[in-house]
Each structure stands twice: as structure tokens, then as C-alpha cells.
Design a protein around this motif. Structure first.
Motif, mmCIF file in Angstrom:
data_model
loop_
_atom_site.group_PDB
_atom_site.id
_atom_site.type_symbol
_atom_site.label_atom_id
_atom_site.label_comp_id
_atom_site.label_asym_id
_atom_site.label_seq_id
_atom_site.Cartn_x
_atom_site.Cartn_y
_atom_site.Cartn_z
ATOM 1 N N GLN A 27 -27.078 32.486 31.752
ATOM 2 C CA GLN A 27 -26.890 33.038 30.416
ATOM 3 C C GLN A 27 -25.696 33.971 30.476
ATOM 4 O O GLN A 27 -25.690 34.930 31.246
ATOM 5 C CB GLN A 27 -28.141 33.790 29.958
ATOM 6 C CG GLN A 27 -27.996 34.535 28.665
ATOM 7 C CD GLN A 27 -27.655 33.634 27.495
ATOM 8 O OE1 GLN A 27 -28.168 32.550 27.348
ATOM 9 N NE2 GLN A 27 -26.771 34.094 26.646
ATOM 10 N N CYS A 28 -24.650 33.704 29.715
ATOM 11 C CA CYS A 28 -23.424 34.509 29.733
ATOM 12 C C CYS A 28 -23.557 35.710 28.810
ATOM 13 O O CYS A 28 -24.028 35.588 27.684
ATOM 14 C CB CYS A 28 -22.225 33.660 29.309
ATOM 15 S SG CYS A 28 -21.951 32.258 30.410
ATOM 16 N N LYS A 29 -23.149 36.856 29.329
ATOM 17 C CA LYS A 29 -23.211 38.112 28.578
ATOM 18 C C LYS A 29 -21.897 38.866 28.735
ATOM 19 O O LYS A 29 -21.177 38.686 29.708
ATOM 20 C CB LYS A 29 -24.354 39.005 29.099
ATOM 21 C CG LYS A 29 -25.743 38.444 28.876
ATOM 22 C CD LYS A 29 -26.088 38.447 27.419
ATOM 23 C CE LYS A 29 -27.508 37.987 27.159
ATOM 24 N NZ LYS A 29 -27.830 38.025 25.744
ATOM 25 N N CYS A 30 -21.631 39.740 27.790
ATOM 26 C CA CYS A 30 -20.467 40.625 27.861
ATOM 27 C C CYS A 30 -20.985 42.024 28.170
ATOM 28 O O CYS A 30 -21.905 42.508 27.502
ATOM 29 C CB CYS A 30 -19.715 40.605 26.533
ATOM 30 S SG CYS A 30 -18.192 41.551 26.585
ATOM 31 N N PHE A 40 -25.308 45.676 29.791
ATOM 32 C CA PHE A 40 -25.372 44.415 29.052
ATOM 33 C C PHE A 40 -26.795 44.174 28.563
ATOM 34 O O PHE A 40 -27.759 44.699 29.135
ATOM 35 C CB PHE A 40 -24.872 43.235 29.902
ATOM 36 C CG PHE A 40 -25.690 42.974 31.142
ATOM 37 C CD1 PHE A 40 -26.663 41.984 31.144
ATOM 38 C CD2 PHE A 40 -25.476 43.696 32.305
ATOM 39 C CE1 PHE A 40 -27.413 41.730 32.281
ATOM 40 C CE2 PHE A 40 -26.208 43.446 33.444
ATOM 41 C CZ PHE A 40 -27.183 42.461 33.444
ATOM 42 N N ASN A 41 -26.909 43.403 27.482
ATOM 43 C CA ASN A 41 -28.215 43.063 26.925
ATOM 44 C C ASN A 41 -28.883 41.989 27.770
ATOM 45 O O ASN A 41 -28.240 41.024 28.174
ATOM 46 C CB ASN A 41 -28.077 42.544 25.489
ATOM 47 C CG ASN A 41 -27.669 43.618 24.532
ATOM 48 O OD1 ASN A 41 -27.965 44.796 24.738
ATOM 49 N ND2 ASN A 41 -26.980 43.242 23.477
ATOM 50 N N THR A 42 -30.175 42.148 28.001
ATOM 51 C CA THR A 42 -30.929 41.153 28.756
ATOM 52 C C THR A 42 -31.944 40.435 27.872
ATOM 53 O O THR A 42 -32.841 39.772 28.366
ATOM 54 C CB THR A 42 -31.652 41.803 29.955
ATOM 55 O OG1 THR A 42 -32.541 42.808 29.464
ATOM 56 C CG2 THR A 42 -30.660 42.411 30.925
ATOM 57 N N GLY A 44 -32.201 38.249 23.946
ATOM 58 C CA GLY A 44 -31.504 37.651 22.818
ATOM 59 C C GLY A 44 -32.347 37.824 21.577
ATOM 60 O O GLY A 44 -33.517 38.215 21.654
ATOM 61 N N PHE A 61 -27.816 35.980 34.920
ATOM 62 C CA PHE A 61 -26.891 36.430 33.885
ATOM 63 C C PHE A 61 -25.503 36.383 34.492
ATOM 64 O O PHE A 61 -25.292 36.895 35.598
ATOM 65 C CB PHE A 61 -27.190 37.875 33.447
ATOM 66 C CG PHE A 61 -28.465 38.035 32.688
ATOM 67 C CD1 PHE A 61 -28.573 37.570 31.385
ATOM 68 C CD2 PHE A 61 -29.560 38.656 33.271
ATOM 69 C CE1 PHE A 61 -29.753 37.720 30.675
ATOM 70 C CE2 PHE A 61 -30.737 38.810 32.573
ATOM 71 C CZ PHE A 61 -30.832 38.331 31.274
ATOM 72 N N VAL A 63 -22.182 38.060 33.821
ATOM 73 C CA VAL A 63 -21.753 39.211 33.021
ATOM 74 C C VAL A 63 -20.263 39.450 33.231
ATOM 75 O O VAL A 63 -19.829 39.756 34.347
ATOM 76 C CB VAL A 63 -22.545 40.483 33.406
ATOM 77 C CG1 VAL A 63 -22.132 41.656 32.528
ATOM 78 C CG2 VAL A 63 -24.044 40.239 33.324
ATOM 79 N N SER A 83 -32.162 45.695 28.311
ATOM 80 C CA SER A 83 -30.774 45.897 28.744
ATOM 81 C C SER A 83 -30.773 46.358 30.191
ATOM 82 O O SER A 83 -31.798 46.789 30.720
ATOM 83 C CB SER A 83 -30.050 46.911 27.855
ATOM 84 O OG SER A 83 -30.588 48.199 28.040
#
Length: 132
Positions: A27-30, A40-42, A44, A61, A63, A83
């Protein structure tokens, strides 16, 4: 090999082959730097049912932190449910236990053996789409 999910409702953005017809779901996160951490948010948002974490639905993740120009891989299994912060600076109080340092999760540190360790400890996908 890298696979992309068929639908937009998948809980992962890409799947990476790690051998034996097994894939890790990423899962790609910024991430953004805040208070000495890459945060980063963990979870959705599933519109209609609220926040939903990725436990059992993704393995890692990925990130990306544009401010640092660095990318990290973090196992979903160790992430809190909303997060997470990866420390880029040591805590002022010197605490080291239960602290996740960003340097330990740099993407360059992830060997095939380390990725396979995630496969063994997760519900990674088998080539046929069934849990391994």
C-alpha cells in the motif's frame, strides 16, 4: 514481477513477486516530516463505513517522503491502526525501546530474504490470488 490490482477498491496499490509464486501486497503512502518523524496514515477511508486499517489486506506500506527524498518499506503488522511515525531524529529523552527509526526501514535495506520473512509472517498472496 510487479502486479497492479484489477479494481480501485483493492487494499493495496502494487504486488511484488518474491518467489515461489508468492506476492507481497504494498500500500503506497506519502509521508511528511513532523516533530522529527516521517508521519504517514496507516488507515484508509472507506466512504460509508469510515476508517479501515490494512491489517490482513496488505503486507507492507511503501512510504515516500518528498521532503527527505527517501522511501521506506514498513510491515503493516507493526503499524498502529491510524498513523505511524518513523524517527529521523533521536528522541530528546533518549528513548530507544519501541521507537521505529526511519533508517531501519530504508527501501535499500530490503533484501529478498527480508521480504520473504514478511511473506512467512503475513497472509501474502499466492499466484492464484488465494492467501498463501
Amino acid at each position: 514481477e510487479v502486479l497492479l490490482p484489477f479494481s480501485r477498491s483493492s487494499a493495496y496499490d502494487v504486488a511484488v513477486a518474491v518467489g515461489d509464486h508468492r506476492f507481497l501486497r504494498i500500500q503506497c503512502k506519502c509521508g511528511h516530516v513532523r516533530d522529527g518523524c516521517v508521519v504517514f496514515n496507516t488507515a484508509g477511508t472507506d466512504h460509508g463505513s469510515g476508517p479501515r486499517d490494512y491489517q490482513g489486506r496488505a503486507d507492507l506500506f511503501g512510504v515516500r517522503c518528498p521532503e527527505l527524498g527517501r522511501t521506506f518499506l514498513v510491515p503493516v503488522a507493526i503499524a498502529p491502526r491510524s498513523s505511524m511515525g518513523l524517527r529521523v531524529k533521536s528522541p530528546k529523552n533518549g528513548q530507544r525501546s519501541r521507537v521505529h527509526f526511519a533508517a531501519d526501514y530504508e527501501i535499500a535495506l530490503w533484501t529478498v530474504d527480508r521480504l520473504r520473512g514478511v511473506v512467512r509472517s503475513s497472509s501474502s498472496l499466492h499466484l492464484d490470488g488465494e492467501p498463501a
